[in-house]
Motif scaffolding. Structure first.
Motif, PDB file in Angstrom:
ATOM      1  N   SER A 198      -7.949   1.255  -4.598  1.00  6.82           N
ATOM      2  CA  SER A 198      -6.784   2.109  -4.789  1.00  6.82           C
ATOM      3  C   SER A 198      -5.500   1.304  -4.949  1.00  6.82           C
ATOM      4  O   SER A 198      -5.352   0.222  -4.377  1.00  6.82           O
ATOM      5  CB  SER A 198      -6.620   3.048  -3.588  1.00  6.82           C
TER       6      SER A 198
ATOM      7  N   ALA B  76      -8.379   4.906  -7.968  1.00  3.78           N
ATOM      8  CA  ALA B  76      -7.326   5.877  -7.646  1.00  3.78           C
ATOM      9  C   ALA B  76      -5.959   5.206  -7.642  1.00  3.78           C
ATOM     10  O   ALA B  76      -5.828   4.045  -7.261  1.00  3.78           O
ATOM     11  CB  ALA B  76      -7.585   6.514  -6.281  1.00  3.78           C
TER      12      ALA B  76
ATOM     13  N   MET C 175      -5.416  -1.791   0.130  1.00  2.00           N
ATOM     14  CA  MET C 175      -4.871  -1.250  -1.116  1.00  2.00           C
ATOM     15  C   MET C 175      -4.049  -2.302  -1.861  1.00  2.00           C
ATOM     16  O   MET C 175      -3.443  -3.186  -1.247  1.00  2.00           O
ATOM     17  CB  MET C 175      -3.955  -0.043  -0.821  1.00  2.00           C
TER      18      MET C 175
ATOM     19  N   CYS D 274      -7.423   8.461   0.989  1.00  2.00           N
ATOM     20  CA  CYS D 274      -8.621   7.848   0.397  1.00  2.00           C
ATOM     21  C   CYS D 274      -9.848   8.735   0.618  1.00  2.00           C
ATOM     22  O   CYS D 274     -10.665   8.925  -0.298  1.00  2.00           O
ATOM     23  CB  CYS D 274      -8.854   6.461   0.983  1.00  2.00           C
TER      24      CYS D 274
END
Length: 213
Positions: free
Chosen positions: A171, A4, A189, A161
């Motif tokens: 991510s 992501a 992250m 998330c």
């Protein structure tokens, strides 16, 4: 593997409101970053924080911000600040968003207020339409004014998330403010501070491992 890419909105996908703040300050004969200094004072409880969490109305923000700025030397109505918030879409960043969407999930976490039109707080129907088009690309959007929490509260990154069904470690998160990147990084992250579109795109490509331009 990156699952992501999560984006801030203002100052990342649009030009920074800080540029508009500086123009306003120059027009009023104020010191550069005077407005940011007000927002940085008591950052969890000031007028700005309350409005981004939807804990005060526009009328209340207008008064509270005026009182806070007056205490620092110059009274500025809060409504003046709201009129400066909506930046211009950065086409190259939107292209990058679309490229990321082809290979990963995409989300947005934005600190915003209940003023203007839509998540981008647009001041015209034309700009609102442009923002809505960009917002439609995301798999999930979190707005502070609707969620009741704001960056840099770690919970807002965890919410993103969870909504996307990904781990923080898989991510990438982009924001133009270092204070908002620190908790994201602490959660695992990969973080990118957006200083300019050119720099951000280069850093994003390095993080995701595929072209985004």
């Amino acid at each position: 593997m990156v699952e992501a890419v999560i984006w801030d909105f203002g100052g990342v996908l649009t030009s920074s409101p800080f540029e508009a703040f500086n123009r306003y300050e120059a027009e009023k004969g104020l010191a550069k970053d005077f407005i940011r200094s007000i927002n940085a004072t008591n950052p969890d409880t000031n007028a700005w924080a309350l409005f981004e969490r939807n804990e005060c109305s526009l009328d209340e923000f207008d008064r509270l911000f005026a009182e806070e700025s007056e205490a620092k030397g110059c009274r500025i109505p809060g409504r003046d600040i709201i009129s400066l918030l909506s930046g211009d879409i950065r086409p190259e960043m939107v292209t990058a968003l679309k490229r990321c969407k082809e290979r990963a999930k995409v989300g947005c976490i934005t600190n915003n207020v209940s003023a203007g039109e839509g998540a981008g707080m647009a001041r015209s129907s034309e700009k609102a339409a442009a923002v809505a088009e960009v917002m439609s690309l995301f798999d999930h959007v979190i707005e502070s004014s609707k969620a009741g929490i704001r960056k840099p509260d770690p919970r807002i990154y965890q919410m993103a998330c969870e909504a996307l069904g990904v781990s923080a470690a898989s991510s990438v998160y982009l924001d133009d403010l270092g204070v908002n990147l620190k908790p994201a990084k602490a959660l695992g992250m990969t973080t990118i501070k957006v200083v300019s579109p050119e720099q951000a795109l280069k850093d994003l490509e390095a993080a995701v491992g595929f072209p985004v331009s």
